[in-house]
Write an enzyme that holds these catalytic residues in place. Structure first.
Site, PDB file in Angstrom:
ATOM      1  N   SER A 238       0.820  -1.195   0.000  1.00 51.01           N
ATOM      2  CA  SER A 238       0.000   0.000   0.000  1.00 51.01           C
ATOM      3  C   SER A 238       0.865   1.259   0.000  1.00 51.01           C
ATOM      4  O   SER A 238       1.607   1.491  -0.948  1.00 51.01           O
ATOM      5  CB  SER A 238      -0.952  -0.051   1.199  1.00 51.01           C
ATOM      6  OG  SER A 238      -2.004   0.841   1.038  1.00 51.01           O
ATOM      7  N   ASP A 458      -8.323  -4.563  -6.266  1.00 52.28           N
ATOM      8  CA  ASP A 458      -8.065  -3.389  -5.434  1.00 52.28           C
ATOM      9  C   ASP A 458      -8.256  -2.106  -6.230  1.00 52.28           C
ATOM     10  O   ASP A 458      -7.799  -2.003  -7.369  1.00 52.28           O
ATOM     11  CB  ASP A 458      -6.633  -3.457  -4.892  1.00 52.28           C
ATOM     12  CG  ASP A 458      -6.269  -2.267  -4.027  1.00 52.28           C
ATOM     13  OD1 ASP A 458      -7.168  -1.740  -3.338  1.00 52.28           O
ATOM     14  OD2 ASP A 458      -5.091  -1.880  -4.023  1.00 52.28           O
ATOM     15  N   HIS A 515      -6.833  -5.636  -2.070  1.00 50.61           N
ATOM     16  CA  HIS A 515      -5.655  -4.879  -1.645  1.00 50.61           C
ATOM     17  C   HIS A 515      -4.656  -5.740  -0.873  1.00 50.61           C
ATOM     18  O   HIS A 515      -3.459  -5.695  -1.136  1.00 50.61           O
ATOM     19  CB  HIS A 515      -6.137  -3.714  -0.772  1.00 50.61           C
ATOM     20  CG  HIS A 515      -5.097  -2.715  -0.434  1.00 50.61           C
ATOM     21  ND1 HIS A 515      -4.530  -1.876  -1.360  1.00 50.61           N
ATOM     22  CD2 HIS A 515      -4.524  -2.386   0.757  1.00 50.61           C
ATOM     23  CE1 HIS A 515      -3.662  -1.076  -0.768  1.00 50.61           C
ATOM     24  NE2 HIS A 515      -3.633  -1.370   0.519  1.00 50.61           N
TER      25      HIS A 515
END
Length: 651
Positions: A238, A458, A515
């Protein structure tokens, strides 16, 4: 992007078994004073929670650094107490390599990765027990999970009493000199860091400087880690798309300074033999990835359409128009290069320009996604997404768990202080000293493997943007990487995705994953991790890349033509320690007024309702407008938090 300002603090919820206010007394902790600096120490405790495999050891602890321990130019007038959780490899730990794991944020705890993705255990729905994870990344690799920068997770500057409103996750420093208030559904109490945004690293580059000092202490003086294999990798996720390139390149630069005797200070001359930087669904560079937000929301391999044509065109225009996102980012980086070239964030003019640029891009290209009511971390799931389960937050609030870990503070999933610090200086819009994409090129030129791994559901750091990053690298292998085609990633009898690889550099699209890729595809993710760590080709795991450095995949020039089916909607689960992300308006209201039935942090009544399938037409609800400089709010006033507070940062 506008990141969240709320916390998901895992303090005991009223009515929970073994609920308590503060961490139990710290007992059984080993203290190691540094042989290089009497003010530096390591405290740690061996435990058998989470990793229960016989004979496999794990340790939780802190590296304690005094004020003014960071590099020249960084104002560090606060103590840094950095939390770590070290797991030996289940197989041959003495000869296994080591990988650091970092979650993103900025301000998100690496306990997210440990308990939701790739650690030795998963927490059960009682939030009080665990189940062994057969796909743990410590099967063959020593794993070191770190909460950073200061005040993230179990890391802290000064233990500070706080109150927490679990409805909106607001944390307030408290004075309990006149007594501790009784906990209820809207008031929790506990001990965290100071909540001072000036008592932590304020940008990615300063965080790199801080974690390097941690590494110098830990790798030289932690007595339980004495391997035969001294290779060190960094895997992250991320916002770690920034951490990974910045930290690894900074480590490599420090290695070079040690070798040429630029660094000569005793205790800071340990060379870290870097092997791999791995990035899972990373937000690496806003300039390169900004248009991927409308691109992915409008036209993805699942046929989901969050926008119609006019909405999409408007967002793309906001990037390219004069004075738009692109121009503002260019201006930010130009003034930063001139006035803050070492990225200390001391220049307020640079900070404001870059802060404004990042906010503008977020508002114009990303925020409207809220209107589709889809998951930011999984476009095929609803906005109130129960997956991956949040049960680890309750687990890390249990008295017996905190006691076994030897923790002097409670757990917080995300630090508002860190987010504020990074946001104020415009970290999101900037690059580091070299630029994150150029960092990756620098690492490749130095023989360090670079692996980009992206789940294809994601939104927040989507694979469209990740692929753009992979193609933007400029290094000696660029032409060959571009010529490499996509081929299947085969794991046992299944095809888990597609990969483009040339030598040490790869970009992998993982099918049917959001994600947090290992949470969705644990077996595929573990196999990809092993193949990269042990120098095998990602497609088959049969070719030794170390022996064949010019290995290249063959196949199609892109992978977009491979389409996916929309999965069934997950069953709703309102978890009271993640209300903004998992609960409906009705459930939040019931918790607030005391009528909710809560068992093990799960709201049993009122029950949640499924949202229904995601939009596949070109006419979803129109995005609501927001005033300049603000974050759009839910229309539901009872929530009282922004949509981006609900999604809680980049994980």
């Amino acid at each position: 992007m506008h990141l969240a300002t709320g916390l998901a603090v895992a303090l005991p919820f009223i009515g929970a078994a073994s609920a308590q206010y503060f961490p139990p007394p710290v007992e059984g902790v080993t203290v190691v004073e540094s042989k290089f600096d009497k003010n530096v120490k390591i405290t740690y405790k061996e435990n058998d929670i989470c990793e229960t495999t016989e004979g496999v050891r794990s340790f939780t602890g802190h590296v304690h650094l005094p004020p003014n321990n960071n590099d020249f130019g960084v104002n560090q007038n606060y103590s840094i107490n950095t939390f770590f959780w070290f797991f030996e490899a289940r197989e041959d730990p003495k000869n296994a390599p080591l990988s650091i794991w970092l979650n993103g944020g900025p301000g998100s705890s690496s306990m997210i990765g440990l308990f939701q993705e790739n650690g030795p255990c998963m927490v059960n729905n009682d939030s009080n027990s665990t189940t062994n994870n057969p796909y743990s990344w410590n099967n063959k690799v020593n794993m070191l999970y770190i909460d950073q920068p200061n005040q993230v997770g179990f890391s802290y500057d000064v233990p500070t009493n706080v109150t927490v409103n679990p409805i909106n996750d607001e944390v307030t420093v408290a004075d309990f000199s006149n007594g501790v208030p009784e906990q209820n559904n809207t008031l929790l109490v506990g001990t965290l860091g100071s909540q001072n945004p000036y008592a932590t690293a304020n940008n990615t580059q300063n965080a790199a400087r801080s974690i390097w000092h941690f590494a110098q202490v830990w790798f030289q003086e932690f007595p339980e880690y004495k391997p035969n294999n001294d290779k060190v990798s960094i895997w992250t996720e991320s916002y770690g798309g920034r951490y990974g390139p910045a930290f690894t390149s900074y480590f490599q630069e420090q290695n070079e300074k040690i070798k040429n005797h630029t660094i000569t200070e005793e205790g800071e001359m340990h060379i870290l033999h870097l092997d791999t930087v791995g990035i899972i669904n990373g937000c690496v560079d806003l300039m390169e990835q900004a248009t991927s937000y409308p691109d992915f929301a409008y036209n993805n391999t699942y046929g989901i359409k969050a926008y119609n044509q006019s909405q999409y065109d408007s967002m793309i225009n906001e990037f390219y128009r004069t004075g738009g996102c692109r121009d503002q980012l260019i201006h930010c980086r130009d003034v930063a290069a001139e006035s803050d070239p070492h990225f200390y964030s001391h220049n307020e003019t640079v900070n404001k320009i870059c802060n404004d640029a990042g906010d503008f891009c977020g508002q114009k290209l990303e925020d409207a996604f809220e209107s589709a009511n889809l998951g930011f971390y999984d476009i095929a799931h609803p906005l109130n997404d129960p997956f991956p389960p949040q049960f680890y937050k309750g687990y890390l609030s249990q008295a017996h768990v905190l006691a076994d870990m030897g923790m002097p503070v409670n757990f917080s999933q995300a630090s508002d202080a860190v987010w504020k610090a990074f946001h104020t200086v415009g970290d999101y819009g900037r690059g580091d000293v070299r630029g994150y994409i150029d960092d990756l090129a620098y690492l490749l030129e130095n023989g360090i493997k670079v692996a980009l791994v992206y789940g294809d559901r994601d939104y927040i750091c989507n694979w469209f943007g990740g692929e753009k990053v992979s193609l933007a690298l400029n290094y000696t292998g660029t032409e060959n990487f571009h010529k490499a085609g996509y081929t299947d990633v085969k794991v046992n009898s299944q095809v888990g995705g597609q990969v483009r690889q040339y030598g040490n550099f790869s970009f992998t699209r993982v099918y049917e994953a959001g994600h947090e890729v290992p949470a969705y595809q644990p077996e595929v993710s573990l196999e990809i991790f092993h193949r990269i760590m042990f120098n095998k080709d990602i497609a088959t795991g049969e070719i030794d890349i170390a022996q064949k450095p010019d290995y290249s995949t063959t196949g199609t020039a892109d992978t977009f033509h491979i389409k996916n089916d929309i999965p069934p909607e997950p069953e709703p689960t309102c978890y009271v320690l993640s209300m903004g992300r998992t609960c409906s308006e009705e459930q939040v209201k019931a918790v607030k007024d005391g009528t909710a039935v809560v068992e093990n942090y799960i709201v049993k009544s009122p029950a949640g309702k499924k949202q229904g399938p995601p939009p596949t037409s070109t006419s979803p609800p129109s995005p609501t407008s927001s005033s300049e400089g603000s974050v759009k709010e839910f229309s539901v006033s009872v929530l009282g938090v922004s949509v981006l507070a609900a999604i809680t940062f980049f994980l």
